[in-house]
Write an enzyme that holds these catalytic residues in place. Structure first.
Site, PDB file in Angstrom:
ATOM      1  CD  GLU A  55      -5.054  -8.752   3.751  1.00  0.00           C
ATOM      2  OE1 GLU A  55      -5.262  -9.180   2.599  1.00  0.00           O
ATOM      3  OE2 GLU A  55      -3.921  -8.562   4.206  1.00  0.00           O
ATOM      4  N   GLY A 110       3.061  -2.809   8.634  1.00  0.00           N
ATOM      5  CA  GLY A 110       3.387  -3.006  10.040  1.00  0.00           C
ATOM      6  C   GLY A 110       4.866  -3.329  10.210  1.00  0.00           C
ATOM      7  CB  THR A 163      -0.903  -0.012   1.245  1.00  0.00           C
ATOM      8  OG1 THR A 163      -1.729  -1.167   1.174  1.00  0.00           O
ATOM      9  CG2 THR A 163      -1.765   1.223   1.333  1.00  0.00           C
TER      10      THR A 163
END
Lengths: 668, 668
Positions: A433, A190, A151
């Protein structure tokens, strides 16, 4: 701390009509599985990593991260030790990291998760044998810590729009990674900010002047010795979020960063030394991971819902309020039908989604096996199912957790209830997701195609076969006010809505609109059709699977489980009366019967409410809630937790002297 | 920082069909009111109290409190100065503390608010002239800082159940305040923990061995010089919460604390020196405050919704995603009909609730005037209205803010979007000032009574007069697919549902249930009837009031405002099709027309979406959002805000050396 059980809660347990352990075993999948789970929990919790001196909610953002790294490292050390002792595989990592256990130890996200969940699996799935040999060993050994960056600031769900470039330079046999714009910065991964030193970067591959789309590259981000970002790497954290403040989500920009040619993962597509691009033999295979994650997500949602309903149900047994009858004591709030209405559907939803997740998991395994044998026929169906179930399970779970929180009144607003943190984790899944509206529209595309196939007289794959029977407004059978009848009604609703959407799109095309514009204009109805299809699947699966395994269950438990199924189906019928009235022959009399049936089911299930959540068998350390602990000492725990606030360590805060007193004395 | 406007946003502004300033003035209530508001904002913001060196989201819980006290004191100093200069009244305090401005300066709650919002008004409303003279002066001057303690750990909405006691001791002419149980501890009052030194405590009054119910007492909590809690006072904070972490919510327990007799507020009821209790002449008057707060709350909800839709709409104009048509650029996400579906109803809701709040405010003033003339006839109606509008406005606002947040995708999850914090403030209001389910059931009690009056042939007060016309299943007129027709349909739905509830309760009573049990069994349907009534009121009020002032508005603006009304009414019709199908003669053809009408309205309103939110005229400092600022530089601001995270001040966090590196080297 006393271990006495609150008497109201004990009374609930005494009146439960079935054997709670039998249900726990059923949920886990057998007595042995329950024991395995308990052993794993005991093993993970005895290290005491989950206990904080000061609850992390009182820390600063930076301290929260530092605590999360500490706990994640201790957890990984524990897993590695376990791995060496037992010589076990990936499953063990996943079992401890995922599900309830992981979130008990790192309650607001783990900065190392993506190393196991994305970095290693992507190398395994998309690396050549040589690449796997080199990277997997280092990664398993934790010599390096990786993450996965896809992303960007400007692009999420629409992957083709990603802007980061990887341009092959045949003169040095290197790729040049570059971020041409601000919006091309990676954003969200993350562990990316200050934790990982390696990263898989998804970038547009350019070679010989031509773009070949998105491909994966391994990039070293930080020096292995001193952890400093390497030249050309701009990396940092994206800032505070609604939740998951332990995950260390980061941004990442490249200023012409060079990596060796063989850092591109080349199992599928390749770039040869001279820059020649060799296409992937089977790009469909990468679908697998995405679907796997979505199937897992449905299960996660069940875990979170189970936590929320356990907390709210136990608290509702302990809390007393109001005095509807003079001279009688205040009732437990669980006795209010409005409260039962909020909680019991939540309990039923856990069982419904768990059942559907198991069923989807079997289907996933079947389709994957067929795929490997070269048969792709059921892939679109599985994709469509995983999309709408992802959307429905995350949306329902978010609504369920919030309903439970609000059902606890003001105390649900306390972080120590653990309901707000749970909501933060669940609502995030509505977006990641695959954003839910996009997911529903993906399923809608499949449904529209299936409808058109049905019109052409083709046979349909199992989960949409009902469309074939029902399309083209074929005369409906009379309404049947039973569970089976309601499920058949939901299928008629779904078929009716899909048919209307197709008709609407065709009408708009005839009036001169492009297909894309007609699709867009109809998209609100398309999401609604997609949801109707999903509801029909959920109801049918939950009912059928529960019936199937009813034989192996004791009569008392069977009765309770069947009541839950009935409650779930009747609840959704009442929620979607508008649809049923439009697409079936349900009558006002039927509706009144359904309403009475629903209210009767609440009465029947009321005495088993606490038993049904006790059966989830969530340890207090995992539940981590002042309101929901097994002993029901909600008020005592609220006070004990409050006393842990650092503000309560001093009778007078320093701001009294610096601001309050001067203000009161007119000297500020 | 450049002040260039994002070209996509500029394009939106260029295409707006009406004069945005005209609409702003209309919302504010006139050109002068707009100017007044702007002046007040300028005055409050030029002091720069709202600017933090480090955004408070990065601070620890304790530091957040300290910052909140600092800002609150500076704000109060500013207000006091203003007060002295202009010799203005309470309104000025409220104008700066309440609404958008207050939350801009103290974004997560103010520890001093209850001093003005509850302490002073309660002394004014329930103190004798002497008590007012003594306390109000000290309070206005800020010599003391007060709060208001009612809710206890074990009791909230059910006030009669409060356990704190105030027992009169005639021998010393004192009251003895006591907390007999853990659950009797006061819990939740803002500013109570470490800020206030005085408090109004609601307690069960005992004198001469008899309990006379809940009465207000002023209690000193802390020493005025050194702020230490006084003997017998156990006070502290309740801990971290989902939101409002600047409000310093506290707990408070008494160990036989003695206060002088005249610290009981005695305007209404009295205890004489010898302990004789003298009853209140008009206990109904205290209803007033509660209703006032609920009316104000509806307005607050509009402010929060206005913020959320401003942020999400502007961001949707800037964000581009996907490529439905090959070879065309990615569309603004505002062009997706599913996105319009999420945002435009939010925009319409702000206007609808604002209109209803103004209407309710007028009614409140009328009824209060009638009350003072001794006429209590319309009090129950106003009470019922304020309850259901409180529930509907807070529930709709919470749903609206979350819908807006999710419509911003992942970036809505960033705290810097200001959507999560806004949700925290809004969702709290679903619980405080009367939990929403309890509120709906209060309205239901009124509606059931009104129905019974109608059955007895009595005339009804205006907002329920439609029940008289429609009760007893009198033949419905044919469905009329217009705005007026839909509104009439909603009234039939409400009447039908109330009638069914009454029948259901009577049936259950006949089968042997007590009235209370029959009520409880029917309560899910009762809340639904109450909501239906509320929707009917909202739609009718919004439509009628907009029509009424349409004359004074330019044609272009009138068209846009009318489209919004249409959108709101048609949206709710489509949301409640089940009800309309049950209680009116709406046909499938009508429904298809409504769906098309709705989709057409989205197309018509799309070009004005940004203009409609610009008209709320929320300054960037007040909006406080990376995604929603006027210039549309969403991505730039996201990055700028991220860089303010203290974690980003160092390239390598110390946890690398203490945990990550040892883990990677196998030395942990």
């Amino acid at each position: 701390m006393s271990t006495k059980i609150n008497p109201d809660l004990q009374k609930e347990r005494d009146q439960c009509t079935f054997d709670v352990t039998e249900l726990t075993n059923l949920i886990d999948g057998g007595v042995e599985k329950t024991e395995e789970r308990k052993k794993r929990e005991e093993m993970a919790l005895k290290e005491n990593i989950h206990n904080d001196d000061v609850p992390s909610v009182y820390l600063s953002h930076k301290e929260k991260y530092e605590l999360a790294v500490k706990k994640a490292c201790l957890l990984f050390k524990m897993i590695r030790k376990l791995q060496e002792e037992e010589n076990a595989g990936m499953e063990n990592y996943m079992a401890v990291l995922g599900g309830n256990l992981g979130s008990a130890i790192l309650s607001d996200g783990c900065p190392l998760t993506l190393h196991y969940v994305m970095f290693i699996p992507t190398v395994m799935g998309q690396g050549t044998v040589e690449q796997q040999a080199y990277w997997i060993g280092r990664a398993f050994n934790l010599d390096i810590i990786g993450t996965y960056a896809q992303t960007e600031l400007g692009h999420g769900t629409f992957i083709r729009g990603l802007e980061t470039t990887a341009t092959y330079d045949p003169s040095t046999k290197e790729f040049v990674l570059h971020s041409p714009t601000l919006t091309s910065y990676k954003w969200w991964p993350g562990g990316l900010a200050h934790t990982a030193n390696y990263c898989i970067v998804m970038a547009q591959l350019y070679t010989k002047g031509k773009c070949h789309g998105i491909h994966p590259f391994i990039v070293q981000l930080r020096d292995e010795e001193n952890h400093m970002p390497l030249p050309g790497i701009k990396v940092g954290e994206i800032g505070a979020k609604l939740g998951m403040n332990g995950t260390n989500n980061g941004f990442l920009g490249f200023d012409k960063v060079r990596i060796p040619r063989d850092y591109m993962l080349m199992k599928n597509s390749k770039v040869l030394e001279d820059g020649t691009y060799v296409n992937s033999p089977s790009s469909k295979l990468t679908y697998g991971t995405m679907m796997f994650v979505r199937v897992m997500l449905v299960n996660d949602m069940c875990n979170y819902m189970a936590k929320a309903v356990t907390i709210a149900t136990r608290y509702s047994a302990v809390r007393r309020q109001s005095q509807p009858k003079p001279n009688e004591p205040e009732p437990q709030i669980l006795d209010y039908v409005t409260q039962q209405h909020k909680l019991l559907i939540g309990i039923a939803s856990v069982y419904a989604f768990r059942t559907s997740a198991n069923w989807l998991w079997l289907m996933y395994n079947n389709v994957t096996a067929e795929l490997e044998a070269g048969d792709m026929e059921r892939l679109p169906e599985l994709h469509a199912l995983s999309c709408c179930l992802k959307a429905a399970s995350t949306a329902d779970a978010a609504a369920c957790v919030e309903r439970c929180r609000l059902a606890c009144g003001g105390h649900g607003y306390m972080l120590s209830s653990n309901l707000p943190l749970t909501y933060g984790l669940v609502t995030a899944a509505c977006t990641y997701e695959g954003e839910n509206t996009v997911m529903l529209l993906q399923t809608a595309r499949f449904l529209v195609k299936a409808w058109q196939q049905a019109v052409s007289g083709n046979t349909l794959t199992p989960t949409v076969s009902y469309l074939g029977d029902l399309r083209n407004g074929r005369r409906s059978p009379p309404w049947d006010n039973t569970i089976e009848g309601i499920i058949a009604g939901f299928q008629r609703v779904a078929a009716g809505k899909i048919g209307q959407c197709v008709a609407q799109i065709e009408k708009r095309q005839k009036s001169g609109m492009s297909y894309e514009d007609a699709w867009n204009m109809t998209s609100v109805q398309l999401t609604s059709a997609s949801e109707a299809h999903c509801r029909a699947i959920l109801l049918a699966t939950y009912f059928q699977e529960t019936e199937q395994r009813a034989g192996g269950v004791s009569p008392a438990l069977r009765r309770a489980l069947r009541q839950l199924v009935d409650l779930y189906v009747v609840y959704w019928a009442l929620q979607t009366l508008g649809d049923l009235l439009r697409f079936t022959s349900i009558s006002e009399r039927d509706i009144e019967q359904l309403q009475n049936w629903y209210e009767d089911l609440l009465v029947q299930l009321r005495p088993n409410a606490v038993g049904l959540v006790d059966a989830f068998d969530i340890r207090d350390e995992i539940l981590n809630s002042t309101l929901g602990a097994y002993d029901g000492r909600a008020y005592e725990r609220l006070m004990e937790e409050a006393m842990k606030s650092p503000l309560n360590a001093e009778p007078v805060n320093k701001s009294f002297h610096s601001y309050l007193k001067p203000l009161m004395q007119g000297k500020l």
